[in-house]
Motif scaffolding. Structure first.
Motif, PDB file in Angstrom:
ATOM      1  N   SER A 184       0.843  -1.202   0.000  1.00 18.87           N
ATOM      2  CA  SER A 184       0.000   0.000   0.000  1.00 18.87           C
ATOM      3  C   SER A 184       0.875   1.248   0.000  1.00 18.87           C
ATOM      4  N   LEU A 185       0.439   2.267  -0.735  1.00 21.36           N
ATOM      5  CA  LEU A 185       1.195   3.512  -0.829  1.00 21.36           C
ATOM      6  C   LEU A 185       0.280   4.603  -1.367  1.00 21.36           C
ATOM      7  N   THR A 186       0.308   5.770  -0.728  1.00 27.58           N
ATOM      8  CA  THR A 186      -0.461   6.917  -1.202  1.00 27.58           C
ATOM      9  C   THR A 186       0.495   8.058  -1.539  1.00 27.58           C
ATOM     10  N   ILE A 187       0.352   8.602  -2.746  1.00 26.87           N
ATOM     11  CA  ILE A 187       1.171   9.725  -3.198  1.00 26.87           C
ATOM     12  C   ILE A 187       0.230  10.862  -3.575  1.00 26.87           C
ATOM     13  N   LYS A 188       0.285  11.941  -2.823  1.00 29.76           N
ATOM     14  CA  LYS A 188      -0.625  13.065  -3.033  1.00 29.76           C
ATOM     15  C   LYS A 188      -0.078  14.030  -4.078  1.00 29.76           C
ATOM     16  N   ASP A 189      -0.965  14.927  -4.541  1.00 31.21           N
ATOM     17  CA  ASP A 189      -0.563  15.939  -5.518  1.00 31.21           C
ATOM     18  C   ASP A 189       0.658  16.700  -5.019  1.00 31.21           C
ATOM     19  N   GLY A 190       1.634  16.856  -5.886  1.00 30.19           N
ATOM     20  CA  GLY A 190       2.808  17.666  -5.578  1.00 30.19           C
ATOM     21  C   GLY A 190       3.865  16.980  -4.741  1.00 30.19           C
ATOM     22  N   GLU A 191       3.643  15.728  -4.361  1.00 32.53           N
ATOM     23  CA  GLU A 191       4.612  15.034  -3.513  1.00 32.53           C
ATOM     24  C   GLU A 191       5.643  14.285  -4.357  1.00 32.53           C
ATOM     25  N   VAL A 192       6.846  14.148  -3.777  1.00 31.09           N
ATOM     26  CA  VAL A 192       7.925  13.381  -4.389  1.00 31.09           C
ATOM     27  C   VAL A 192       8.310  12.259  -3.432  1.00 31.09           C
ATOM     28  N   HIS A 193       8.167  11.028  -3.889  1.00 35.60           N
ATOM     29  CA  HIS A 193       8.489   9.849  -3.090  1.00 35.60           C
ATOM     30  C   HIS A 193       9.615   9.077  -3.766  1.00 35.60           C
ATOM     31  N   ALA A 194      10.391   8.373  -2.968  1.00 38.53           N
ATOM     32  CA  ALA A 194      11.415   7.472  -3.501  1.00 38.53           C
ATOM     33  C   ALA A 194      11.233   6.096  -2.894  1.00 38.53           C
ATOM     34  N   ILE A 195      11.425   5.077  -3.722  1.00 41.41           N
ATOM     35  CA  ILE A 195      11.446   3.697  -3.242  1.00 41.41           C
ATOM     36  C   ILE A 195      12.843   3.149  -3.479  1.00 41.41           C
ATOM     37  N   MET A 196      13.452   2.647  -2.410  1.00 35.85           N
ATOM     38  CA  MET A 196      14.769   2.050  -2.480  1.00 35.85           C
ATOM     39  C   MET A 196      14.681   0.597  -2.030  1.00 35.85           C
ATOM     40  N   GLY A 197      15.671  -0.170  -2.421  1.00 34.89           N
ATOM     41  CA  GLY A 197      15.700  -1.562  -1.998  1.00 34.89           C
ATOM     42  C   GLY A 197      16.680  -2.355  -2.822  1.00 34.89           C
ATOM     43  N   PRO A 198      17.095  -3.509  -2.334  1.00 34.76           N
ATOM     44  CA  PRO A 198      18.045  -4.355  -3.076  1.00 34.76           C
ATOM     45  C   PRO A 198      17.420  -4.940  -4.325  1.00 34.76           C
ATOM     46  N   ASN A 199      18.246  -5.574  -5.149  1.00 36.34           N
ATOM     47  CA  ASN A 199      17.759  -6.227  -6.365  1.00 36.34           C
ATOM     48  C   ASN A 199      16.739  -7.315  -6.026  1.00 36.34           C
ATOM     49  N   GLY A 200      15.751  -7.461  -6.916  1.00 31.72           N
ATOM     50  CA  GLY A 200      14.808  -8.559  -6.784  1.00 31.72           C
ATOM     51  C   GLY A 200      13.732  -8.376  -5.744  1.00 31.72           C
ATOM     52  N   THR A 201      13.508  -7.133  -5.312  1.00 28.23           N
ATOM     53  CA  THR A 201      12.498  -6.898  -4.274  1.00 28.23           C
ATOM     54  C   THR A 201      11.154  -6.466  -4.852  1.00 28.23           C
ATOM     55  N   GLY A 202      11.078  -6.226  -6.171  1.00 27.54           N
ATOM     56  CA  GLY A 202       9.808  -5.877  -6.798  1.00 27.54           C
ATOM     57  C   GLY A 202       9.639  -4.414  -7.138  1.00 27.54           C
ATOM     58  N   LYS A 203      10.708  -3.638  -7.086  1.00 26.64           N
ATOM     59  CA  LYS A 203      10.592  -2.201  -7.349  1.00 26.64           C
ATOM     60  C   LYS A 203      10.140  -1.922  -8.788  1.00 26.64           C
ATOM     61  N   SER A 204      10.835  -2.538  -9.751  1.00 30.82           N
ATOM     62  CA  SER A 204      10.461  -2.337 -11.152  1.00 30.82           C
ATOM     63  C   SER A 204       9.111  -2.969 -11.459  1.00 30.82           C
ATOM     64  N   THR A 205       8.800  -4.085 -10.800  1.00 27.81           N
ATOM     65  CA  THR A 205       7.485  -4.714 -10.973  1.00 27.81           C
ATOM     66  C   THR A 205       6.383  -3.751 -10.559  1.00 27.81           C
ATOM     67  N   LEU A 206       6.600  -3.011  -9.475  1.00 26.89           N
ATOM     68  CA  LEU A 206       5.619  -2.027  -9.022  1.00 26.89           C
ATOM     69  C   LEU A 206       5.398  -0.966 -10.091  1.00 26.89           C
ATOM     70  N   SER A 207       6.476  -0.466 -10.681  1.00 29.11           N
ATOM     71  CA  SER A 207       6.336   0.571 -11.711  1.00 29.11           C
ATOM     72  C   SER A 207       5.546   0.047 -12.906  1.00 29.11           C
ATOM     73  N   LYS A 208       5.792  -1.198 -13.289  1.00 37.23           N
ATOM     74  CA  LYS A 208       5.107  -1.772 -14.444  1.00 37.23           C
ATOM     75  C   LYS A 208       3.649  -2.089 -14.128  1.00 37.23           C
ATOM     76  N   ALA A 209       3.386  -2.458 -12.890  1.00 34.23           N
ATOM     77  CA  ALA A 209       2.002  -2.717 -12.490  1.00 34.23           C
ATOM     78  C   ALA A 209       1.181  -1.429 -12.532  1.00 34.23           C
ATOM     79  N   ILE A 210       1.771  -0.329 -12.094  1.00 35.78           N
ATOM     80  CA  ILE A 210       1.074   0.965 -12.132  1.00 35.78           C
ATOM     81  C   ILE A 210       0.812   1.383 -13.583  1.00 35.78           C
ATOM     82  N   MET A 211       1.793   1.108 -14.458  1.00 37.16           N
ATOM     83  CA  MET A 211       1.686   1.521 -15.856  1.00 37.16           C
ATOM     84  C   MET A 211       0.827   0.571 -16.675  1.00 37.16           C
ATOM     85  N   GLY A 212       0.615  -0.670 -16.172  1.00 35.18           N
ATOM     86  CA  GLY A 212      -0.258  -1.606 -16.876  1.00 35.18           C
ATOM     87  C   GLY A 212       0.463  -2.533 -17.841  1.00 35.18           C
TER      88      GLY A 212
END
Length: 254
Positions: free
Chosen positions: A23-51
């Motif tokens: 779960s994650l909420t990003i409001k108007d005008g906010e800048v968030h960063a996600i960090m983590g080691p390889n293989g934790t699902g960071k790029s998967t999250l970006s692709k899931a949001i993009m479809g």
């Protein structure tokens, strides 16, 4: 603007669950960063949001301005103002950057493009990115260096003017000067578009030194384990990701 509600995501071909109850909420005008080691699902999250077609949200939902986008195609999400700066930008042989930008802009706005205004916008963006003017007539990313590909993603951002921006390791492959130029252009965009929100996905806190953040999230084992400020990123840089192994999963910001 973006609300990710308890999503679980799998890779369709492998039937493998990569993201678990995130779960994650990003409001108007906010800048968030996600960090983590390889293989934790960071790029998967970006692709899931993009479809991305290879990934399926099997539980939970993704909302934009209160409406679910989970069933929308990639182009429909783009028209709503979602932009993904890819980790490894695609080469499109036979299509020039100018053609891509002009057609994408026209599809997003649904209006005929004023060619004079379009050229002026592109020229200003090229100048700010320290790109040669002739690059717009080259085929998309063909023969581009790693740094040029990443700059080209920012060129698309500046021309298409999205509302929610995902930058997946936009800093990888950039030398010090290119990183500075890319970050200056991101900051300029955010200054001119104050309601735009950004999600930066990165391994290293180097890019975060150039862009003012509201939140840093540490991702591990397919979910967010801890949320904090830039101080959290500095802690990770000093102690490494192994230091989060004993951190209990907590709620991301609301």
């Amino acid at each position: 603007m973006i609300e990710i509600k308890n999503i679980s995501v799998k890779i369709k071909e492998e039937d493998k669950l990569v993201i678990h109850d995130l779960s994650l909420t990003i409001k108007d005008g906010e800048v968030h960063a996600i960090m983590g080691p390889n293989g934790t699902g960071k790029s998967t999250l970006s692709k899931a949001i993009m479809g991305h077609y290879k990934y399926e949200v099997v539980a939970g939902d993704i909302l934009m301005d209160g409406e679910s986008i989970k069933k929308l195609e990639v182009n429909e999400r783009a028209k709503k103002g979602i932009f993904l700066g890819m980790q490894d930008p695609t080469v499109i042989d036979g299509v020039t950057n100018s053609e891509l930008l002009k057609n994408a802009k026209q599809e997003i706005t649904g209006e005929h493009i004023n060619y004079f205004d379009f050229i002026k916008t592109v020229d200003n963006a090229l100048k700010n990115l320290e790109f040669e003017e002739g690059m717009v007539h080259r085929h998309v990313n063909k023969g581009f260096s790693g740094g040029e590909k990443k700059k080209n993603e920012i060129l698309q951002l500046k021309v298409l003017k999205p509302k929610f921006i995902i930058l997946d390791e936009i800093d990888s492959g950039l030398d010090v000067d290119s990183l500075r130029i890319v970050c200056e252009n991101i900051n300029q965009y955010l200054k001119e578009n104050k309601d735009a929100s950004v999600l930066i996905i990165t391994h290293y806190p180097r890019i975060l030194e150039y862009i003012k953040l509201d939140y840093v999230h540490i991702m591990n084992q397919g979910t967010i384990k801890k949320t904090g400020t830039m101080e959290l990123a500095k802690e990770i840089e000093k102690l490494g990701y192994h230091s989060i192994n004993d951190i209990r999963e907590n709620d991301s910001n609301e």
